[in-house]
Design a protein around this motif. Structure first.
Motif, mmCIF file in Angstrom:
data_model
loop_
_atom_site.group_PDB
_atom_site.id
_atom_site.type_symbol
_atom_site.label_atom_id
_atom_site.label_comp_id
_atom_site.label_asym_id
_atom_site.label_seq_id
_atom_site.Cartn_x
_atom_site.Cartn_y
_atom_site.Cartn_z
ATOM 1 N N ARG A 7 0.842 -1.206 0.000
ATOM 2 C CA ARG A 7 0.000 0.000 0.000
ATOM 3 C C ARG A 7 0.872 1.250 0.000
ATOM 4 N NH1 ARG A 7 -3.249 -1.433 5.275
ATOM 5 N NH2 ARG A 7 -1.113 -2.123 5.739
ATOM 6 N N LEU A 8 0.562 2.162 -0.907
ATOM 7 C CA LEU A 8 1.308 3.418 -1.004
ATOM 8 C C LEU A 8 0.361 4.593 -0.849
ATOM 9 C CD1 LEU A 8 4.280 4.424 -3.086
ATOM 10 C CD2 LEU A 8 2.217 5.808 -3.386
ATOM 11 N N LEU A 9 0.748 5.550 -0.040
ATOM 12 C CA LEU A 9 -0.006 6.782 0.183
ATOM 13 C C LEU A 9 0.625 7.890 -0.646
ATOM 14 C CD1 LEU A 9 -2.221 8.264 1.870
ATOM 15 C CD2 LEU A 9 -0.428 8.712 3.578
ATOM 16 N N CYS A 62 -5.129 4.382 9.078
ATOM 17 C CA CYS A 62 -4.465 3.149 8.658
ATOM 18 C C CYS A 62 -3.051 3.429 8.161
ATOM 19 C CB CYS A 62 -5.303 2.504 7.555
ATOM 20 S SG CYS A 62 -4.597 1.009 6.865
ATOM 21 N N ASP A 63 -2.135 2.510 8.428
ATOM 22 C CA ASP A 63 -0.756 2.728 7.979
ATOM 23 C C ASP A 63 -0.563 2.216 6.556
ATOM 24 O OD1 ASP A 63 0.892 -0.052 9.700
ATOM 25 O OD2 ASP A 63 -0.961 0.047 8.546
ATOM 26 N N TRP A 64 0.536 2.664 5.943
ATOM 27 C CA TRP A 64 0.885 2.285 4.574
ATOM 28 C C TRP A 64 2.311 1.758 4.553
ATOM 29 C CZ3 TRP A 64 -2.867 5.795 5.533
ATOM 30 C CH2 TRP A 64 -4.023 5.727 4.737
ATOM 31 N N ASP A 65 2.644 1.068 3.458
ATOM 32 C CA ASP A 65 3.979 0.495 3.325
ATOM 33 C C ASP A 65 4.999 1.498 2.798
ATOM 34 O OD1 ASP A 65 3.372 -2.375 3.987
ATOM 35 O OD2 ASP A 65 2.004 -2.102 2.285
ATOM 36 N N ALA A 66 4.532 2.546 2.122
ATOM 37 C CA ALA A 66 5.415 3.575 1.573
ATOM 38 C C ALA A 66 4.600 4.837 1.349
ATOM 39 C CB ALA A 66 6.043 3.114 0.260
ATOM 40 N N ILE A 67 5.279 5.975 1.287
ATOM 41 C CA ILE A 67 4.612 7.268 1.114
ATOM 42 C C ILE A 67 5.327 8.063 0.038
ATOM 43 C CG2 ILE A 67 3.862 9.415 2.229
ATOM 44 C CD1 ILE A 67 4.070 7.976 4.929
ATOM 45 N N PRO A 104 9.409 3.643 4.092
ATOM 46 C CA PRO A 104 10.118 4.290 2.983
ATOM 47 C C PRO A 104 9.289 5.431 2.399
ATOM 48 C CG PRO A 104 10.224 1.903 2.781
ATOM 49 C CD PRO A 104 9.249 2.188 3.876
ATOM 50 N N TRP A 105 9.975 6.478 1.957
ATOM 51 C CA TRP A 105 9.269 7.659 1.461
ATOM 52 C C TRP A 105 10.002 8.291 0.295
ATOM 53 C CZ3 TRP A 105 12.550 11.777 1.787
ATOM 54 C CH2 TRP A 105 13.503 11.786 2.812
ATOM 55 N N LEU A 211 9.663 -1.306 -4.481
ATOM 56 C CA LEU A 211 9.239 -2.701 -4.267
ATOM 57 C C LEU A 211 10.438 -3.584 -3.947
ATOM 58 C CD1 LEU A 211 6.562 -3.138 -7.060
ATOM 59 C CD2 LEU A 211 6.155 -3.031 -4.601
ATOM 60 N N GLU A 212 11.557 -3.387 -4.644
ATOM 61 C CA GLU A 212 12.747 -4.167 -4.350
ATOM 62 C C GLU A 212 13.240 -3.876 -2.930
ATOM 63 O OE1 GLU A 212 15.608 -3.236 -7.320
ATOM 64 O OE2 GLU A 212 14.489 -4.212 -8.957
ATOM 65 N N HIS A 213 13.173 -2.619 -2.534
ATOM 66 C CA HIS A 213 13.593 -2.238 -1.176
ATOM 67 C C HIS A 213 12.694 -2.888 -0.136
ATOM 68 C CE1 HIS A 213 15.256 0.434 1.926
ATOM 69 N NE2 HIS A 213 14.008 0.617 2.322
ATOM 70 N N LEU A 214 11.388 -2.883 -0.359
ATOM 71 C CA LEU A 214 10.456 -3.503 0.585
ATOM 72 C C LEU A 214 10.675 -5.011 0.657
ATOM 73 C CD1 LEU A 214 7.204 -1.524 -0.302
ATOM 74 C CD2 LEU A 214 8.485 -1.371 1.841
ATOM 75 N N ALA A 215 10.895 -5.645 -0.502
ATOM 76 C CA ALA A 215 11.128 -7.094 -0.521
ATOM 77 C C ALA A 215 12.414 -7.452 0.216
ATOM 78 C CB ALA A 215 11.186 -7.587 -1.962
ATOM 79 N N ALA A 216 13.458 -6.620 0.052
ATOM 80 C CA ALA A 216 14.711 -6.894 0.759
ATOM 81 C C ALA A 216 14.521 -6.758 2.249
ATOM 82 C CB ALA A 216 15.789 -5.932 0.270
#
Length: 220
Positions: A7-9, A62-67, A104-105, A211-216
């Protein structure tokens, strides 16, 4: 939409140029803007972006995975500075809040804004993108600062005259607005929305790196 998409904001989302790129990269995108955005193509909240970010930091929403954020650019623009008295400079307060959010932002803005062009000696990360890096017939340089290292796809190629809706750039006539919107990749937008937008190709490229950063991070 698949439930497992990160999820991205997208704050200060406008009509969704950046959002569309992140969607194409693989994110479930939610936009926030203080103005109504009837053409915005995803989930949308009409709200003050800084206040929304404060609610996120304090766990109220609600929180997000990246902004991603695109604070107002007018007072940072070299070309428009003489017309922009009274526009806010929001990059410092936005950066401070993003640093407190714990995800991450990315901050996007125009050349002239206080954003790094590349990773520097102080640990700040940034990149400058141009439409020619993606095979687009436009330049539209934009700076991106991020909490992670970013890289461009390749260098700029300014050997050809770009499309520009503000003046005649083709032999025999003016570039019409529809041509420019299609070149930008924002055909769903109106005239003024497109002039404020960035090509989705930019954030699709950045989104893949996110996405690569989140997967790592998940694999660590």
């Amino acid at each position: 939409m698949p439930p497992d998409r990160p999820r991205l904001l997208d704050l200060f989302c406008g009509a969704g140029g950046a959002s569309m790129g992140y969607h194409r990269a693989g994110f479930d995108v939610t936009g926030v803007d203080i103005e109504p955005q009837p053409r915005y193509p995803f989930r949308f909240y009409e709200a003050d972006a800084l206040e929304f970010l404060d609610l996120l930091i304090h766990g109220v929403v609600c929180d997000w995975d990246a902004i991603h954020t695109s604070p107002p650019c007018q007072d940072y623009s070299r070309a428009m500075r003489h017309l922009t008295a009274g526009y806010p400079r929001l990059i410092p307060p936005v950066r401070a809040r993003l640093s407190a959010a714990g995800v991450p932002w990315v901050i996007e803005n125009v050349p002239g804004a206080p954003l790094p062009h590349q990773t520097d000696l102080f640990g700040a990360h940034g990149v400058e993108l141009c439409g020619t890096m993606f095979g687009l017939p436009i330049w539209r340089h934009r700076l991106f600062e991020a909490s992670l290292p970013l890289s461009p796809p390749r260098g700029c190629d300014h050997s050809a005259q770009p499309l520009n809706p503000h003046r005649a750039v083709r032999p025999g006539g003016r570039t019409i607005e529809a041509d420019y919107r299609e070149a930008m990749g924002v055909g769903w937008m109106g005239r003024h929305e497109a002039r404020e937008a960035i090509p989705p190709a930019y954030t699709e490229h950045i989104g893949r790196q996110l996405l690569e950063h989140l997967a790592a991070g998940r694999a660590a």
